[in-house]
Each structure stands twice: as structure tokens, then as C-alpha cells.
Design a protein around this motif. Sequence first.
Motif, PDB file in Angstrom:
ATOM      1  N   LEU A  69     -47.811 -23.465 -82.686  1.00  2.57           N
ATOM      2  CA  LEU A  69     -46.857 -23.040 -83.725  1.00  2.57           C
ATOM      3  C   LEU A  69     -45.459 -22.843 -83.137  1.00  2.57           C
ATOM      4  CD1 LEU A  69     -49.248 -20.580 -85.548  1.00  2.57           C
ATOM      5  CD2 LEU A  69     -48.145 -22.548 -86.647  1.00  2.57           C
ATOM      6  N   LEU A  70     -45.391 -22.329 -81.910  1.00  2.00           N
ATOM      7  CA  LEU A  70     -44.082 -22.139 -81.272  1.00  2.00           C
ATOM      8  C   LEU A  70     -43.406 -23.485 -81.003  1.00  2.00           C
ATOM      9  CD1 LEU A  70     -44.812 -19.216 -78.786  1.00  2.00           C
ATOM     10  CD2 LEU A  70     -43.347 -19.134 -80.807  1.00  2.00           C
ATOM     11  N   TYR A  71     -44.194 -24.465 -80.537  1.00  2.00           N
ATOM     12  CA  TYR A  71     -43.625 -25.800 -80.350  1.00  2.00           C
ATOM     13  C   TYR A  71     -43.086 -26.349 -81.674  1.00  2.00           C
ATOM     14  CZ  TYR A  71     -45.091 -26.711 -75.521  1.00  2.00           C
ATOM     15  OH  TYR A  71     -45.216 -26.691 -74.159  1.00  2.00           O
ATOM     16  N   ALA A  72     -43.853 -26.150 -82.732  1.00  2.00           N
ATOM     17  CA  ALA A  72     -43.430 -26.659 -84.042  1.00  2.00           C
ATOM     18  C   ALA A  72     -42.175 -25.927 -84.528  1.00  2.00           C
ATOM     19  CB  ALA A  72     -44.566 -26.522 -85.054  1.00  2.00           C
ATOM     20  N   ALA A  73     -42.104 -24.624 -84.242  1.00  2.00           N
ATOM     21  CA  ALA A  73     -40.925 -23.840 -84.639  1.00  2.00           C
ATOM     22  C   ALA A  73     -39.680 -24.313 -83.890  1.00  2.00           C
ATOM     23  CB  ALA A  73     -41.173 -22.350 -84.381  1.00  2.00           C
ATOM     24  N   ALA A  74     -39.821 -24.524 -82.584  1.00  3.72           N
ATOM     25  CA  ALA A  74     -38.693 -25.021 -81.789  1.00  3.72           C
ATOM     26  C   ALA A  74     -38.260 -26.402 -82.282  1.00  3.72           C
ATOM     27  CB  ALA A  74     -39.076 -25.079 -80.309  1.00  3.72           C
ATOM     28  N   ARG A  75     -39.253 -27.218 -82.614  1.00  2.00           N
ATOM     29  CA  ARG A  75     -38.981 -28.582 -83.132  1.00  2.00           C
ATOM     30  C   ARG A  75     -38.183 -28.503 -84.424  1.00  2.00           C
ATOM     31  NH1 ARG A  75     -44.029 -30.672 -82.621  1.00  2.00           N
ATOM     32  NH2 ARG A  75     -43.213 -31.061 -80.554  1.00  2.00           N
ATOM     33  N   ARG A  76     -38.644 -27.662 -85.320  1.00  2.00           N
ATOM     34  CA  ARG A  76     -37.954 -27.499 -86.608  1.00  2.00           C
ATOM     35  C   ARG A  76     -36.482 -27.145 -86.396  1.00  2.00           C
ATOM     36  NH1 ARG A  76     -37.945 -28.687 -91.941  1.00  2.00           N
ATOM     37  NH2 ARG A  76     -36.520 -27.279 -92.979  1.00  2.00           N
ATOM     38  N   GLN A  77     -36.254 -26.139 -85.546  1.00  2.00           N
ATOM     39  CA  GLN A  77     -34.885 -25.687 -85.313  1.00  2.00           C
ATOM     40  C   GLN A  77     -34.036 -26.807 -84.705  1.00  2.00           C
ATOM     41  OE1 GLN A  77     -33.899 -22.779 -86.460  1.00  2.00           O
ATOM     42  NE2 GLN A  77     -31.783 -23.188 -85.843  1.00  2.00           N
ATOM     43  N   ASN A  78     -34.631 -27.548 -83.775  1.00  2.00           N
ATOM     44  CA  ASN A  78     -33.880 -28.626 -83.118  1.00  2.00           C
ATOM     45  C   ASN A  78     -33.523 -29.737 -84.097  1.00  2.00           C
ATOM     46  OD1 ASN A  78     -32.651 -29.928 -80.894  1.00  2.00           O
ATOM     47  ND2 ASN A  78     -34.493 -31.159 -80.561  1.00  2.00           N
ATOM     48  N   ILE A  79     -34.462 -30.150 -84.938  1.00  2.00           N
ATOM     49  CA  ILE A  79     -34.118 -31.247 -85.847  1.00  2.00           C
ATOM     50  C   ILE A  79     -33.141 -30.794 -86.930  1.00  2.00           C
ATOM     51  CG2 ILE A  79     -36.111 -32.717 -85.378  1.00  2.00           C
ATOM     52  CD1 ILE A  79     -37.490 -31.769 -87.835  1.00  2.00           C
TER      53      ILE A  79
END
Length: 214
Positions: A69-79
Amino acid sequence: MAGKFITFEGTDGAGKTTILNMVLEYLKDTMGDQLVTSREPGGNPIAESIREVILDRQNIEMDKRTEALLYAAARRQNIEQTVKPAIAANKLVICDRYLDSSIAYQGGGRQIGEKEIYEMNQFATEGFLPDLTIYFNLPVEEGLKRIAQNRNENDIDRLDVETIDFHNRVYDAYQRLAKQQPERIKSVDATQSIDAVYQNVLEILQPYLEEFKK
Ligand SMILES: Nc1ncnc2c1ncn2[C@@H]1O[C@H](COP(=O)(O)OP(=O)(O)O)[C@@H](O)[C@H]1O
Ligand SMILES: [Mg+2]
């Protein structure tokens, strides 16, 4: 002309960061701020803060779904904050790792399931995929050898102390992705010399770079 989103993928030590830096060096004079590079997890201050939590060796008790979930959260913020605005401004964005890494590491490596990780990430990405992914294909033993040769013990983060089985599962998941999505994912033989890998990557990038020539 439209912006483009390109990702570099592959197991640890495959050469992604090395080649990305070479590509950046080669293109920076001609492309200037038309070229944007990023990395996962990270890419902007919020996502980099999440990165620190994920990679901290102290966090040995982190649950694998928390990690995913943390990877997905970081991904969301980056995109949202970095990648999509750059693409909307007709830039070329090259990102060191993206969704395929989660499918390979959390889905395959941690055995959460490749499909589960893909589906969970749909919430984060809303289906946003790269125009092109370059997959650095390097057998696991080679990658671990490179890492061992090239860094000292203090540099080793939590992910590097995984077992060989974990790395093999990650590799196998990448192989499946490359086979399933040959249109998007282009493989490069990463066992070659740095120069040979670099030349292969430039060849694959060439048609995309043409569009950015004024
Ligand atoms: N083709 C290659 N042949 C030999 N060593 C390489 C090659 N590509 C990268 N390396 C070395 O292997 C190490 C890991 O490379 P790196 O680019 O950090 O991999 P990644 O970002 O994919 O984990 C670095 O020390 C780098 O100099
Ligand atoms: Mg790297």
C-alpha cells in the motif's frame, strides 16, 4: 506532439539507474527541460518521505500488504504531482521503476499475488500505464554479484537482505509480465557490457526521441 511516459524495470543490480544516468547525460543538452526523470518509490518530497519508511532497515516488522500500500501511495503521489503534469506539458518522463515493480516484488516476491497487486494498484493509478517500458533482463545471481561487488555493508537496505528464493520469484514475475505485454515491455539483455546495454536502450528509445526534436 504529446508527452511520453517511459519506465525502466528489472531486478536489483540490472543496471537501470546506471543507464538512466547515461541517457540523461546524453539527452540533457538537446532536450533540456523537455526531459524529466523520476524514480520509485519517490520522485517528489511526499513520495520520497514514503520511500524512507519503506526502505528503512529498522522497519523489519512491516507487514507485506502495508508495504504494498505504501508503494502504491508513493506511486499515486508521483504520477499526480510530477509525471502527469510533465506529460500534459508535452515532456518526456523516464521513471526508474513503476507498477511492474510492485507486481514483481510484492505480487511475486512477497507472494501477495500478481493479480491482487495489479488490482489494488488500479485505485492508485486509475489505469495510467507507461507508453514504453524497458525491461533490463538479468539473471538473479548476476544481479546479486554486482550489488555485492559495488557497495559496502552500510549501504544495504531492507530489501537487499532477502533470500535467493525471493529474488527468483521477482525475476520469474518480470519474465511473465514481459511475455504477457510485448507491445509495451521491450526487453534488453542486461548481462552485456554497460556500453552494449546503453546502445540497445538508445535504439529502443530512438523513435520516441524523434518526436521531441524541434
Ligand atoms: N552491464 C553491466 N555490466 C557490469 N556491471 C554493471 C552493468 N550495469 C550496471 N552495472 C553495475 O552494477 C551495479 C548496479 O547497477 P544499478 O544501475 O545500480 O542497477 P539497478 O538500478 O538496476 O539496481 C552498479 O555498481 C553498476 O555499476
Ligand atoms: Mg537503481
